[in-house]
Design an enzyme around this catalytic site. Structure first.
Site, PDB file in Angstrom:
ATOM      1  N   LYS A 175     -27.828  34.609 -12.789  1.00  0.00           N
ATOM      2  CA  LYS A 175     -28.762  34.498 -11.662  1.00  0.00           C
ATOM      3  C   LYS A 175     -28.641  35.718 -10.746  1.00  0.00           C
ATOM      4  O   LYS A 175     -29.647  36.256 -10.278  1.00  0.00           O
ATOM      5  CB  LYS A 175     -28.487  33.219 -10.867  1.00  0.00           C
ATOM      6  N   LYS A 201     -11.215  30.394 -11.529  1.00  0.00           N
ATOM      7  CA  LYS A 201     -12.303  31.265 -11.056  1.00  0.00           C
ATOM      8  C   LYS A 201     -11.804  32.289 -10.036  1.00  0.00           C
ATOM      9  O   LYS A 201     -12.522  33.227  -9.681  1.00  0.00           O
ATOM     10  CB  LYS A 201     -13.434  30.415 -10.466  1.00  0.00           C
ATOM     11  N   THR A 209     -23.253  30.860 -15.427  1.00  0.00           N
ATOM     12  CA  THR A 209     -24.689  31.110 -15.334  1.00  0.00           C
ATOM     13  C   THR A 209     -24.999  31.767 -13.995  1.00  0.00           C
ATOM     14  O   THR A 209     -26.033  32.410 -13.846  1.00  0.00           O
ATOM     15  CB  THR A 209     -25.509  29.816 -15.470  1.00  0.00           C
ATOM     16  N   LYS A 245     -19.486  29.559  -6.425  1.00  0.00           N
ATOM     17  CA  LYS A 245     -19.316  28.760  -7.634  1.00  0.00           C
ATOM     18  C   LYS A 245     -18.354  27.631  -7.275  1.00  0.00           C
ATOM     19  O   LYS A 245     -17.759  27.659  -6.194  1.00  0.00           O
ATOM     20  CB  LYS A 245     -18.763  29.601  -8.795  1.00  0.00           C
ATOM     21  N   ARG A 246     -18.208  26.613  -8.128  1.00  0.00           N
ATOM     22  CA  ARG A 246     -17.217  25.576  -7.853  1.00  0.00           C
ATOM     23  C   ARG A 246     -15.861  26.225  -7.604  1.00  0.00           C
ATOM     24  O   ARG A 246     -15.540  27.258  -8.207  1.00  0.00           O
ATOM     25  CB  ARG A 246     -17.134  24.575  -9.018  1.00  0.00           C
ATOM     26  N   HIS A 291     -18.031  22.862 -23.560  1.00  0.00           N
ATOM     27  CA  HIS A 291     -18.213  23.637 -22.327  1.00  0.00           C
ATOM     28  C   HIS A 291     -16.927  24.157 -21.719  1.00  0.00           C
ATOM     29  O   HIS A 291     -16.947  24.801 -20.677  1.00  0.00           O
ATOM     30  CB  HIS A 291     -18.957  22.816 -21.281  1.00  0.00           C
TER      31      HIS A 291
HETATM   32  C1  PLP Z   1     -25.579  28.411 -11.126  1.00  0.00           C
HETATM   33  C2  PLP Z   1     -24.796  27.494 -10.289  1.00  0.00           C
HETATM   34  C3  PLP Z   1     -23.461  27.224 -10.599  1.00  0.00           C
HETATM   35  C4  PLP Z   1     -22.754  27.867 -11.753  1.00  0.00           C
HETATM   36  O1  PLP Z   1     -22.164  29.037 -11.223  1.00  0.00           O
HETATM   37  P1  PLP Z   1     -21.039  29.831 -12.021  1.00  0.00           P
HETATM   38  O2  PLP Z   1     -20.877  31.064 -11.172  1.00  0.00           O
HETATM   39  O3  PLP Z   1     -21.587  30.150 -13.371  1.00  0.00           O
HETATM   40  O4  PLP Z   1     -19.826  28.977 -12.040  1.00  0.00           O
HETATM   41  C5  PLP Z   1     -22.752  26.363  -9.792  1.00  0.00           C
HETATM   42  N1  PLP Z   1     -23.318  25.768  -8.710  1.00  0.00           N
HETATM   43  C6  PLP Z   1     -24.594  26.029  -8.373  1.00  0.00           C
HETATM   44  C7  PLP Z   1     -25.158  25.351  -7.156  1.00  0.00           C
HETATM   45  C8  PLP Z   1     -25.384  26.885  -9.141  1.00  0.00           C
HETATM   46  O5  PLP Z   1     -26.657  27.104  -8.787  1.00  0.00           O
END
Ligand code: PLP
Length: 644
Positions: free
Chosen positions: A479, A373, A475, A367-368, A176
């Site tokens: 979304k 990032k 991911t 995101k985190r 990952h």
């Molecule tokens: C989908 C999701 C992530 C992953 O987000 P990325 O933009 O791909 O890093 C992280 N936290 C939550 C709560 C999510 O729903």
């Protein structure tokens, strides 16, 4: 589950070499089952989670001698193993309790599998891999490779070679991350004191593995050192990614670019040794949660046009393409987005106390929090827009709302400083009358999946701005696009494939590619040259450094600003101008609402590939070799679940 202690060996009455592990501590695993229902079918999967419990919950002897703490000590210590989910992301935490937890979960699961296998009437474990397959989701469960060997060899008396064959056929490994600081490794002394038998087994696996490598590459000691499961450079460590790679018959990355980079970087030597093990499995997200449940408005208007089969067969969203310029449909599309933005605006008002205008462009970065990032690159752009408005108060700029959200790992200083920066910049901009309602900045506290269900459907612009080569897949990008946001992004992770699917003309691309960044570093990256050569960039950095956003405190953000000037590991300064220009282009397109809506509809129509159904089907066919079970479809059909 056993922990600590020591081992001894002997030869049994049948002449077999046997090892006994006498643990210091034994802990009991309690199973907690949750059925995971199939969508409108008569099947359920079983999610079995484990909790640690003391074997003896109360020490009467200790209690009777007045040692009241000692009476419950063991119970508390045992239960602590499964008390917390480690909150670190992309950086390892080499703590003993974490290794205990990893081993605990792995051993519970494997012992349970063997129990189930025997319950099915199979006493001979030689066909275990035909009934069970284990996907190592990152290296966190990689200790399973040694644990299955221990269970087969020590507890079920299987010869080593047969046990190893079954083990390799059972496991597959999904990587990952390419970040070196996230690759798990355990100091040998810690590992050996907690899992003495597993350390012996790993030494044996490693010796046999390296003997094979030696046959293929005689005299190449450098390669042996690089491939070894034991890192011998300086302090000695067990490398969990190597254990996972050696003990698995299949290895995959989670997006096409990531799987390629894996073969060139962290797993290069393993790829040269066994190229046939490697494949790509691009991630996906479930449409049931990430559109049907989270965006009932969009679900309804899609289903009205193309029926409801798309929920189970996401490629069918393609049927929306002919509607991308239909007057009635595009009006409905915009109305749904507006409602979702209103709903998020109300949440923001209640939770953060900031009023945002749902008519403004919602640019969202959730995101985190991590330097790769590049949340702080987005902040540099926000401050740039702010400076443009300060310079020219009459400037005709699209009203914009920047929404940030995400958690930082507790010990990640720079990530917490980035959160502080976002909040500080928000405080100044949101109060400045010069900006009037044209620019708002919000940081959503406590970002999680439930909040995500409100956030993704409300986005106009999805910020996917990681340094090329660092985001394995992402991911969140999927979304957002599935909910009609357009993406501003780099050629990183699954962005590459999203852009391929939706069409380059429907994606706002910026930034250096992986190859261009490699070239930049080869020639010696000098971020200060980018700053000194770009008046607006220099002004923005100087403004942060001047204390403008920190009540005159010039020290607060110094670590962040100095890192960008001097080192800039994630190349924000190199990508800054390209990002700012691309964002300006996106604003221009947004002013043409018909054009924007068409692009939004085409994005959704072409996101079919990113269903988790497709991803899981690929794992089933290529790695697990399992067939779908027969399901019964219900006679009644339901449109959408009730609005939350
Ligand atoms: C989908 C999701 C992530 C992953 O987000 P990325 O933009 O791909 O890093 C992280 N936290 C939550 C709560 C999510 O729903």
């Amino acid at each position: 589950m056993k922990f600590g202690g020591h081992t001894y060996s002997y030869t049994d009455d049948q002449g077999r070499y046997r090892v006994v592990w006498e643990p210091h501590q034994v802990i009991q695993g309690m199973a907690y089952d949750t059925p995971i229902l199939g969508y409108k079918v008569n099947t359920a999967n079983l999610l079995r989670l484990w909790r640690a419990e003391a074997v003896e919950s109360f020490d009467f002897q200790a209690f009777n001698t007045g040692d009241y703490y000692g009476a419950v000590n063991q119970k508390i210590a045992s239960e602590n193993i499964t008390k917390v989910l480690y909150p670190n992301d992309e950086q390892l935490q080499g703590k003993e309790l974490r290794l205990m937890q990893q081993y605990f979960f792995c051993s519970c699961a494997l012992q349970d599998m063997i129990r189930l296998y025997k319950q099915l009437g199979n006493n001979d474990l030689s066909r275990f891999h035909e009934k069970f397959t284990v996907q190592l989701n990152d290296t966190h469960p990689a200790i399973s490779v040694a644990e299955l060997m221990r269970l087969l060899v020590d507890e079920h008396l299987m010869p080593w070679d047969q046990a190893w064959d079954i083990t390799c056929k059972t496991f597959a490994y999904t990587n990952h991350t390419l970040l070196p600081e996230a690759l798990e490794k355990w100091p040998l002394d810690l590992f050996g004191s907690l899992l003495p038998r597993h350390l012996q087994i790993i030494y044996e696996i490693n010796q046999r593995f390296l003997d094979q490598v030696r046959l293929q590459y005689p005299g190449d000691n450098d390669r042996l050192r690089r491939l070894s499961i034991i890192d011998e450079s300086g302090c000695r460590y067990v490398r969990m990614a190597h254990l996972a790679a050696v003990g698995s018959h299949a290895i995959n990355g989670v997006a096409a670019l990531h799987s390629e980079l894996l073969k060139q970087t962290v797993l290069k030597d393993f790829y040269e040794l066994t190229p046939e093990k490697f494949s790509n499995k691009t991630n996906g997200v479930t449409p049931r949660r990430w559109i049907v449940l989270s965006n009932p408005g969009l679900t309804r208007i899609i289903t009205e046009r193309i029926g409801e089969d798309w929920v189970k067969h996401l490629e069918q969203l393609r049927q929306l393409e002919p509607w991308a310029e239909d007057a009635e449909f595009t009006a409905q599309w915009r109305a749904v987005k507006y409602k979702n933005k209103e709903r998020l605006a109300e949440y923001i008002s209640n939770r953060v106390g900031v009023t945002v205008n749902p008519h403004s462009l919602f640019s969202i970065l959730v995101k985190r929090i991590h330097e790769y990032k590049r949340q702080h690159l987005c902040v540099l752009n926000v401050i740039t827009l702010y400076q443009m408005l300060k310079d020219n108060p009459q400037l005709d700029m699209v009203p914009q709302t920047f929404i940030f959200g995400g958690k930082a790992a507790p010990g990640y200083y720079m990530a917490k400083l980035i959160i502080k920066l976002i909040n500080s910049v928000a405080d100044v901009i949101n109060r400045d009358p010069a900006v009037r309602d044209r620019l708002k900045v919000v940081f959503l506290p406590d970002y999680n999946v439930t909040l995500g269900q409100r956030v993704y459907p409300a986005a106009d612009l999805s910020q996917q701005i990681s340094t090329a080569g660092y985001e394995a897949s992402g991911t969140g990008n999927m979304k957002f696009a599935l909910n009609g946001a357009l993406t501003i992004g780099t050629l990183d992770g699954a962005n590459v494939e999203i852009r391929e699917e939706v069409g380059a003309e429907n994606f706002f691309l910026f930034g250096h590619t992986v190859e261009q960044l490699q070239e930049l570093w080869r020639n010696g990256y000098r971020p200060w040259e980018f700053a000194n050569g770009n008046p607006m960039l220099k002004r923005v950095l100087d403004l942060i450094g001047s204390g403008y956003f920190s009540h005159g405190d010039t020290e607060l953000f110094r670590p962040l600003v100095e890192h960008l000037w001097q080192n800039d590991r994630y190349c924000l300064l190199a990508d800054y101008q390209s990002y700012v220009d691309c964002h300006q282009h996106a604003l221009q397109v947004y002013q043409d609402q018909a054009q924007w809506t068409k692009m939004s509809i085409l994005n959704v129509a072409r996101m079919g590939k990113f269903s988790s159904d497709r991803a899981i089907r690929e794992y089933c066919q290529d790695i697990w070799h399992v067939e779908p079970v027969k399901v019964v479809l219900p006679e009644t059909s339901y449109m959408t679940p009730p609005v939350q």
